[in-house]
Design an enzyme around this catalytic site. Structure first.
Site, short mmCIF file in Angstrom:
data_model
loop_
_atom_site.label_atom_id
_atom_site.label_comp_id
_atom_site.label_asym_id
_atom_site.label_seq_id
_atom_site.Cartn_x
_atom_site.Cartn_y
_atom_site.Cartn_z
N GLU A 155 0.72 -1.12 -0.09
CA GLU A 155 0.17 -0.09 0.00
C GLU A 155 0.95 1.22 0.01
O GLU A 155 0.53 2.25 -0.71
CB GLU A 155 -0.92 0.17 1.27
CG GLU A 155 -1.79 -1.20 1.35
CD GLU A 155 -2.59 -1.69 0.16
OE1 GLU A 155 -2.90 -0.81 -0.58
OE2 GLU A 155 -2.88 -2.69 -0.25
N HIS B 53 2.27 2.23 -3.25
CA HIS B 53 0.96 2.96 -4.11
C HIS B 53 0.97 4.38 -3.82
O HIS B 53 0.52 5.28 -4.84
CB HIS B 53 -0.30 2.33 -3.42
CG HIS B 53 -0.60 1.04 -4.25
ND1 HIS B 53 -0.70 1.00 -5.68
CD2 HIS B 53 -1.45 0.09 -3.70
CE1 HIS B 53 -1.31 -0.25 -6.12
NE2 HIS B 53 -1.53 -1.01 -4.95
ZN LIG Z 1 -2.79 -2.66 -4.72
#
Ligand SMILES: [Zn+2]
Length: 853
Positions: free
Chosen positions: A309, A312
């Protein structure tokens, strides 16, 4: 009501004429604590420009009621412009101001604004989840990734609550029983990345500080939240440790300061997926708050998700795909980075073993469905997008990125990525933008690589072809490639022989490029034939690995003695693929697991083996032999449980496996004794999650009834206790239990996502084929209604979960084929799910026939 779908063409047309300057969203969620209140008020103000004055467009909104729509000061009649899904906006000006007041619905499906009431203390918790397109369930939005804008949220909530958002709050004012939270405007982000988390969440705080190259100091406040009743189990320190290691690592490699101010990580109830990368406000499924003992593999898995995450924040949030065709670009990158950064920055050093063993198994499975697709997919609309969060987009994509890093070199890769971030910050991109940057920094032409790896579907298998002379020396060694498209592979070939203590160790390694259907490897000619040849050693490429007959014999007697953990994991993965492909009888795979699982040191690999061998027995073994195989597995589980080191992860894994395989009175009595405390296994803590697993074993075998299960719930009246009880009750081996579970899901849409899941899992027990046989026909008859009436999240679970997967017969196969033939114009996403289930079934029949012969 028109469909909730949005096509790529519509999105392109809208983006061609619109640019959005800002959103102001005011949500009043004070009603959430009243269970009778179904909606909350939502007011959206969007400032946007149109390059085509006079043109029409639409804004997306899924809401039970729209109270007012005002465009550029003119009130529009909601009844005339709102159709339940979209608001039509005609006669656009160059500069526009839209205000929409609506009543939006609290969700129980995990889509939009999810509401959850904690049975422990009655507290209410909210969070949002949108990807790909559910922001429109919470506010009026141009719901597509390439219409980015700054968002300013205001949230009115009960006074005792805290509210989290992508941005920091600038102001909180008390107004009677409520507090109004005013959040700063975000950087320009996509609609699906906005987030609100609200409730009496328990919070832990920490801080990250870093000196940047320009001499300035970057400060990132950190928060981690969970429900209050989970606070005693919340190991925020460990979460913060990984978070800081990740922030260090990504700053060092990406050379772009974290762009979203603070970093909150919220662990939320009944979450549909693992986690979501909302900038500055990441949401995680709360199973990552471990309330019972879990193995190191679970900690490793959570760290991987935290890092995924976080990657990202740059790849996905700072730079975002234009449309869902390039979903893979962000997911593959994050998936790859999750493992890569784990190895480089944390204590979790098994990440590549786990990647080879688990992530790639997911990709290989998906890539052999008739519905597989190239990594760069053709995403026509939102339903396509929803189904593409799959093994290709994540794991195959990550595998080829891993290979790309090897191909262009680590330095060129990261330099390309750094340039990509700087060039496209706060913007949207397509694949060519990343490849262009990488070509520049590496000096390599990536066209051919992209064509063979990104634009074609399917997995190749590589098989060694070895000829030897009378003395057993290799005269020719070739690698044969199968598959629809032969690809260029960079591979290592490992030759293994016994060392002095009997371990299988690598004695020779060559690395080479494999092209076309047959590649001769002259370097290996003249060597004595090794005991084991392992293609794709070190897991450089993405392929299925096959063995020559001699190596396969070595594996049968010595798979567990391969000394290197990654090589052993690759061997396990290869024999699993042979089993799935009907090339190794399921009972032979079972024999390997029975013989060697007890000495598997990698806990993640062991847990995979448990899952796979159970599937091998339930699905791939000849039904006539199943009961014999089941006896062998249960005996093995008991033996290994007793032999495992007290208090070890392995002991816990074997205890769980015993619960999944128990079938005889002796085993049931042990489980009962462990539950009652009258039996003990030294070092094994029978904690709450293990207790429920034992109860599930007893319930599904008819060894425990509702009274005892209810008593267990009384001792664990929590959200997870309720899910477990639901699953146990649905698993009872009676016609009434099956009917009740089926009806709870099919005849009503009242159940929340988590309980739908529990009912379906409990219903579909491999040992209860006779009890559920009658539901196959009803299943096919219901499919279209389910698809049109339920939210896509719930519909996907029902279609996949209630498929008669254990009715493995030509008859079920024919029923699935008949449905497909008669529903050629059903929603493509629905057809895709049924096609995949059908393919699993056909594969099971082939494997059973292999096991019989
Ligand atoms: Zn992802």
């Amino acid at each position: 009501m028109p469909g909730k779908n949005l096509s790529r063409e519509e999105a392109q047309q809208r983006a061609a004429i619109l640019s959005v300057d800002s959103y102001r969203v005011h949500l009043d969620v004070t009603s959430a604590v009243d269970p009778a209140a179904a909606t909350f008020s939502s007011t959206t103000t969007i400032a946007f420009r149109s390059s085509a004055p006079g043109a029409s467009t639409f804004v997306d909104l899924l809401a039970p009621a729209v109270r007012s729509v005002t465009l550029n000061g003119h009130a529009l009649d909601p009844a005339a412009v709102f159709d339940g899904v979209r608001i039509t906006l005609a006669g656009l000006a160059e500069q526009n101001l839209l205000v929409v007041e609506a009543d939006c619905a609290y969700s129980r499906t995990g889509e939009g604004m999810h509401r959850f009431v904690d049975p422990v203390d009655g507290e209410t918790y909210l969070y949002t989840h949108y990807e790909p397109a559910d922001a429109r369930r919470v506010f009026a939005t141009f719901e597509q990734p390439d219409l980015k804008a700054p968002f300013g949220f205001t949230v009115t909530a009960p006074a005792a609550w805290d509210v989290y958002n992508n941005a920091v709050h600038e102001d909180v004012t008390a107004e009677g029983d409520t507090r109004v939270w005013q959040f700063a405007a975000t950087r320009p982000i996509s609609t699906y990345l906005t987030a609100v988390v609200a409730g009496p969440y328990h919070v832990e705080r920490d801080h990250y500080r870093r000196e940047l190259a320009d001499g300035s100091t970057l400060e990132i406040p950190l928060a981690a939240t969970c429900r209050r009743s989970l606070a005693p189990y919340f190991d925020a320190d460990e979460i913060f440790t990984v978070t800081k290691q990740g922030l260090d690592y990504f700053h060092q490699e990406f050379d772009f300061p974290y762009p979203f101010g603070k970093y909150d990580q919220c662990f939320v109830p009944e979450y549909n997926i693992g986690a979501m990368e909302n900038p500055g406000c990441v949401t995680f499924r709360e199973d990552f708050v471990f309330r019972s003992k879990v193995t190191e593999a679970s900690y490793e898995g959570r760290a991987n998700v935290i890092l995924h995450e976080m990657a990202h924040m740059w790849f996905g949030d700072l730079v975002t795909m234009k449309w869902w065709d390039d979903l893979w670009l962000k997911e593959s990158f994050a998936d790859f980075m999750g493992s890569f950064s784990q190895i480089e920055a944390t204590k979790y050093q098994s990440a590549w073993i786990t990647f080879a063993n688990r992530r790639k198994a997911w990709a290989y499975r998906q890539d052999q469905f008739p519905t597989t697709h190239p990594i760069t997919a053709d995403i026509r609309d939102l339903e396509d997008a929803k189904l593409n969060f799959d093994g290709i987009t994540y794991a195959k994509g990550a595998s080829v990125l891993k290979q790309l890093v090897a191909y262009v070199g680590r330095d060129a890769f990261f330099e390309g990525v750094r340039q990509y971030f700087k060039r496209h910050a706060y913007g949207n991109t397509v694949l060519g933008d990343l490849l262009g940057a990488l070509e520049q920094t590496s000096g390599r032409d990536l066209t051919a690589w992209s064509e063979s790896w990104l634009q074609t579907a399917g997995v190749n298998s590589l098989t060694p072809q070895i000829t030897t002379d009378a003395e057993g020396r290799i005269t020719e060694f070739a690698v044969v490639q199968d598959g629809a498209t032969a690809r260029p592979h960079r591979i290592a070939i490992g030759c293994y022989d016994r060392d002095t203590v009997g371990g299988l160790v690598r004695t020779h390694r060559v690395e080479l490029d494999v092209h076309g259907t047959r590649t001769v490897v002259p370097e290996l000619a003249g060597l004595p034939r090794p005991a084991l040849v392992l293609l794709n050693d070190d897991d450089l490429t993405y392929c299925k690995v096959r063995f020559d007959g001699h190596s396969l014999e070595t594996l049968r007697s010595g798979l567990g003695e391969i000394a290197d953990g990654l090589a052993r994991a690759l061997a396990w993965s290869a024999v699993w693929n042979l089993t799935r492909d009907g090339l190794m009888p399921a009972r032979d795979y079972l024999a390997l697991v029975l013989r060697f699982a007890g000495q598997e040191s990698d806990i993640g690999v062991l847990q995979s083996l448990h899952q796979q061998v159970k599937a091998a027995l339930d699905v791939y073994a000849d039904p006539a032999w199943r009961s014999e195989g089941a006896r062998l597995l249960a005996d093995c589980a008991l033996r290994e449980l007793r032999a495992a080191a007290p208090g070890s992860d392995h002991q816990l894994a074997w205890a769980r496996f015993l619960a999944q395989t128990a079938r005889e009175q002796e085993q049931f009595q042990l489980l009962r004794g462990l539950l009652a405390g009258t039996a003990r296994i030294d070092g094994l803590d029978v904690d709450q999650d293990l207790r429920w697993l034992f109860w599930l074993a007893l319930a599904s075998s008819g060894e425990a009834g509702t009274e005892e299960l209810d008593a267990e719930l009384a001792a664990d009246n929590t959200a997870s206790g309720r899910q477990n009880l639901t699953e146990c009750l649905a698993a009872l081996p009676t016609a009434e239990a099956k009917a009740a579970a089926w009806s709870a899901v099919i005849d009503s849409d009242e159940l929340p996502n988590a309980l739908v899941e529990a009912q379906i899992t409990g219903f579909n027990q491999p040992g209860q084929r006779e009890l559920t046989a009658g539901y196959a026909e009803r299943y096919f008859a219901l499919l279209e209604d389910i698809w049109s009436e339920r939210s896509i999240e719930i519909a996907m679970r029902i279609v996949g979960g209630f498929f008669p997967r254990y009715q493995i017969s030509e008859q079920t196969l024919a029923a699935a084929e008949a449905w497909l033939a008669e529903h050629s114009s059903a929603a493509p996403a629905l057809r895709r799910l049924v096609l995949e289930c059908h393919d699993d079934l056909a594969r099971a029949l082939r494997a059973q026939s292999c096991d019989r012969s």
